[in-house]
Scaffold this active site. Structure first.
Site, PDB file in Angstrom:
ATOM      1  N   HIS A   8      -5.357  -6.424   3.374  1.00 14.27           N
ATOM      2  CA  HIS A   8      -4.319  -5.385   3.412  1.00 14.27           C
ATOM      3  C   HIS A   8      -4.067  -4.990   4.870  1.00 14.27           C
ATOM      4  O   HIS A   8      -5.006  -4.925   5.671  1.00 14.27           O
ATOM      5  CB  HIS A   8      -4.761  -4.173   2.588  1.00 14.27           C
ATOM      6  N   GLY A  62       4.315   2.886   2.943  1.00 15.39           N
ATOM      7  CA  GLY A  62       4.158   4.338   3.060  1.00 15.39           C
ATOM      8  C   GLY A  62       5.225   4.999   3.918  1.00 15.39           C
ATOM      9  O   GLY A  62       5.097   6.155   4.307  1.00 15.39           O
ATOM     10  N   ASN A  71      -2.387   0.049  -6.012  1.00 14.09           N
ATOM     11  CA  ASN A  71      -3.418   0.224  -4.984  1.00 14.09           C
ATOM     12  C   ASN A  71      -3.517   1.711  -4.676  1.00 14.09           C
ATOM     13  O   ASN A  71      -2.643   2.278  -4.033  1.00 14.09           O
ATOM     14  CB  ASN A  71      -3.013  -0.579  -3.739  1.00 14.09           C
ATOM     15  N   TRP A  72      -4.580   2.315  -5.176  1.00 13.63           N
ATOM     16  CA  TRP A  72      -4.719   3.774  -5.037  1.00 13.63           C
ATOM     17  C   TRP A  72      -5.178   4.172  -3.632  1.00 13.63           C
ATOM     18  O   TRP A  72      -5.221   5.352  -3.308  1.00 13.63           O
ATOM     19  CB  TRP A  72      -5.703   4.323  -6.074  1.00 13.63           C
ATOM     20  N   LYS A  73      -5.582   3.197  -2.831  1.00 13.56           N
ATOM     21  CA  LYS A  73      -6.090   3.464  -1.477  1.00 13.56           C
ATOM     22  C   LYS A  73      -7.223   4.507  -1.565  1.00 13.56           C
ATOM     23  O   LYS A  73      -7.940   4.535  -2.554  1.00 13.56           O
ATOM     24  CB  LYS A  73      -4.941   3.869  -0.555  1.00 13.56           C
ATOM     25  N   GLY A  75       1.676   1.316  -3.871  1.00 16.98           N
ATOM     26  CA  GLY A  75       0.768   2.304  -3.294  1.00 16.98           C
ATOM     27  C   GLY A  75       1.044   3.678  -3.873  1.00 16.98           C
ATOM     28  O   GLY A  75       0.656   3.987  -5.007  1.00 16.98           O
ATOM     29  N   GLY A  76       1.745   4.518  -3.117  1.00 18.42           N
ATOM     30  CA  GLY A  76       1.986   5.919  -3.493  1.00 18.42           C
ATOM     31  C   GLY A  76       2.428   6.120  -4.934  1.00 18.42           C
ATOM     32  O   GLY A  76       1.890   6.988  -5.632  1.00 18.42           O
ATOM     33  N   GLU A  92      -3.589  -2.227   6.224  1.00 20.90           N
ATOM     34  CA  GLU A  92      -4.357  -1.068   6.704  1.00 20.90           C
ATOM     35  C   GLU A  92      -5.747  -1.499   7.154  1.00 20.90           C
ATOM     36  O   GLU A  92      -6.301  -0.962   8.106  1.00 20.90           O
ATOM     37  CB  GLU A  92      -4.421   0.001   5.595  1.00 20.90           C
ATOM     38  N   GLU A 110       3.633  -7.720   1.985  1.00 18.98           N
ATOM     39  CA  GLU A 110       3.806  -6.306   2.291  1.00 18.98           C
ATOM     40  C   GLU A 110       4.204  -6.161   3.754  1.00 18.98           C
ATOM     41  O   GLU A 110       3.335  -6.145   4.636  1.00 18.98           O
ATOM     42  CB  GLU A 110       2.501  -5.541   2.047  1.00 18.98           C
ATOM     43  N   SER A 149       6.688   0.764  -0.375  1.00 23.31           N
ATOM     44  CA  SER A 149       7.607   1.805  -0.856  1.00 23.31           C
ATOM     45  C   SER A 149       8.365   1.426  -2.131  1.00 23.31           C
ATOM     46  O   SER A 149       9.538   1.762  -2.277  1.00 23.31           O
ATOM     47  CB  SER A 149       8.585   2.209   0.255  1.00 23.31           C
TER      48      SER A 149
HETATM   49  P1  13P Z   1       3.360   2.251  -0.636  1.00 21.49           P
HETATM   50  O1  13P Z   1       3.874   1.814  -1.984  1.00 21.49           O
HETATM   51  O2  13P Z   1       2.792   3.626  -0.638  1.00 21.49           O
HETATM   52  O3  13P Z   1       4.379   2.014   0.444  1.00 21.49           O
HETATM   53  O4  13P Z   1       2.118   1.297  -0.301  1.00 21.49           O
HETATM   54  C1  13P Z   1       2.242  -0.062  -0.456  1.00 21.49           C
HETATM   55  C2  13P Z   1       0.900  -0.689  -0.298  1.00 21.49           C
HETATM   56  O5  13P Z   1       0.329  -0.675   0.775  1.00 21.49           O
HETATM   57  C3  13P Z   1       0.266  -1.277  -1.483  1.00 21.49           C
HETATM   58  O6  13P Z   1      -0.861  -2.010  -1.148  1.00 21.49           O
END
Ligand code: 13P
Length: 255
Positions: free
Chosen positions: A93, A172, A9-11, A232-233, A95, A166, A211
Site C-alpha cells: 500500500h 484520501g 481497507n479500514w487502515k 478506504g474511508g 501509505e 491506487e 476516493s
Molecule cells: P480512500 O478510499 O479513503 O481514498 O482510500 C483508498 C485506499 O487507500 C484503500 O486502500
C-alpha cells in the site's frame, strides 16, 4: 477466484466495538452478493472478527512481516494470519511505501511470504502526482509489478493475486481518477499480466482504489477492466460500503 471484488481497507481506524458492529452489518449483506467481499480491519481484531464473518465475507490483513517467524519484535507473519482465518493480505500500500519506507524489495519479500502461507496477496501499485504529471505513471506501475509480482511469483502462485491500482494522488484526497484514467491504467496492467503470465490475466481481479464512494462507484466499475474497488474511508460506513458493493453487483448482473 471471482474476478469481481470489493474490499474495505479500514487502515488504522475503528475501536473494537465499532469493528464488531461494522463486520456484523457487512457480513449480513454479503450472503447474496455477486462480488467477493473482503474486509481488512486492524490486525489486533482479526481473530475475533473471523468469528463474525460467516462463509461469504473474507478477511484480509493490511500488512505482514517480510520474514518468517523469529526475533522480529512487533511483526506478525503471514502464517500467523493464516492460522487465525485470514485469507488475503494487502501488500505494498502506498501509505506503507511512503510512511514506512517500504521499498520494492520489501514488498517482494512480503508477497513471497503471503504466497508461501497459501494466502492471496492484494498487491497495491500506483503513481504519485508528480509521476503522473511527468508522464511516468505507466513506467512506475510497470516497475512495481515487475519487482513485487513477476520477480517473485511463478504462474501457479500468480493465479492467487489480486492487483489494486491506487493512484497516490487519489487516496484520501476526495480526488478520484476519472473512469477513463482508471480504465487506461487497468488495461495496461491487464496487458502486462497477459505478457507475463498468459491467459490468467483475463481472470485476475484488478481493483481501483482512491476516493471511491457510492456516488462514483458505478461509473468506475462500469469500465471493462475495473473489476471492483479497494475502498478506504467509505468502507468505514456500512451503508456506504454496501452501496458500493451493490454498484459492482449491478454491473456484473447487467453483463
Ligand atoms: P480512500 O478510499 O479513503 O481514498 O482510500 C483508498 C485506499 O487507500 C484503500 O486502500
Amino acid at each position: 477466484m471471482n474476478r469481481n471484488v470489493v474490499a474495505g481497507n479500514w487502515k488504522s481506524n475503528t475501536g473494537f466495538n465499532e469493528a464488531k458492529s461494522l463486520t456484523r452489518a457487512i457480513a449480513e449483506a454479503t450472503g447474496d452478493t455477486e462480488s467477493q467481499v473482503i474486509i481488512a480491519p486492524p490486525a489486533p481484531y482479526l481473530a475475533a472478527l473471523k468469528e463474525l464473518c460467516g462463509a461469504a465475507l473474507a478477511l484480509a490483513a493490511q500488512n505482514c512481516s517480510a520474514y518468517d517467524m523469529g526475533a522480529y519484535t512487533g511483526e506478525h507473519t503471514a502464517q500467523m494470519l493464516a492460522d487465525v482465518g485470514v485469507s488475503h493480505v494487502i501488500v505494498g500500500h502506498s501509505e506503507r511505501r511512503q510512511l514506512y519506507g517500504e521499498t520494492d524489495e520489501v514488498v517482494a519479500a512480503k508477497v513471497h511470504q503471503v504466497s508461501a502461507a497459501g494466502l492471496h496477496p492484494i498487491i497495491c501499485v500506483g503513481e504519485s502526482l508528480e509521476e503522473r504529471e511527468s508522464g511516468e505513471h505507466m513506467n512506475v506501475v510497470k516497475r512495481q509489478l515487475q519487482k513485487g509480482f513477476f520477480d517473485v511469483l511463478d504462474a501457479a502462485k500468480a493465479a492467487d493475486v489480486i492487483i489494486a491500482y491506487e493512484p497516490v494522488w487519489a487516496i484520501g484526497t476526495g480526488r478520484t481518477a476519472s473512469a477513463t484514467q482508471a480504465q487506461e491504467m487497468h488495461l495496461f496492467i491487464r496487458q502486462w499480466v497477459h505478457e507475463a503470465y498468459g491467459q490468467m490475466a483475463d481472470r485476475m481481479p484488478i481493483l481501483y482504489g482512491g476516493s471511491v464512494k457510492p456516488e462514483n462507484a458505478e461509473e468506475l466499475f462500469s469500465q471493462p477492466d475495473v473489476d471492483g474497488g479497494l475502498i478506504g474511508g467509505a468502507s468505514l460506513n456500512a451503508a456506504d460500503f454496501i452501496s458500493i458493493i451493490k454498484a459492482n453487483d449491478k454491473w456484473i448482473t447487467a453483463n
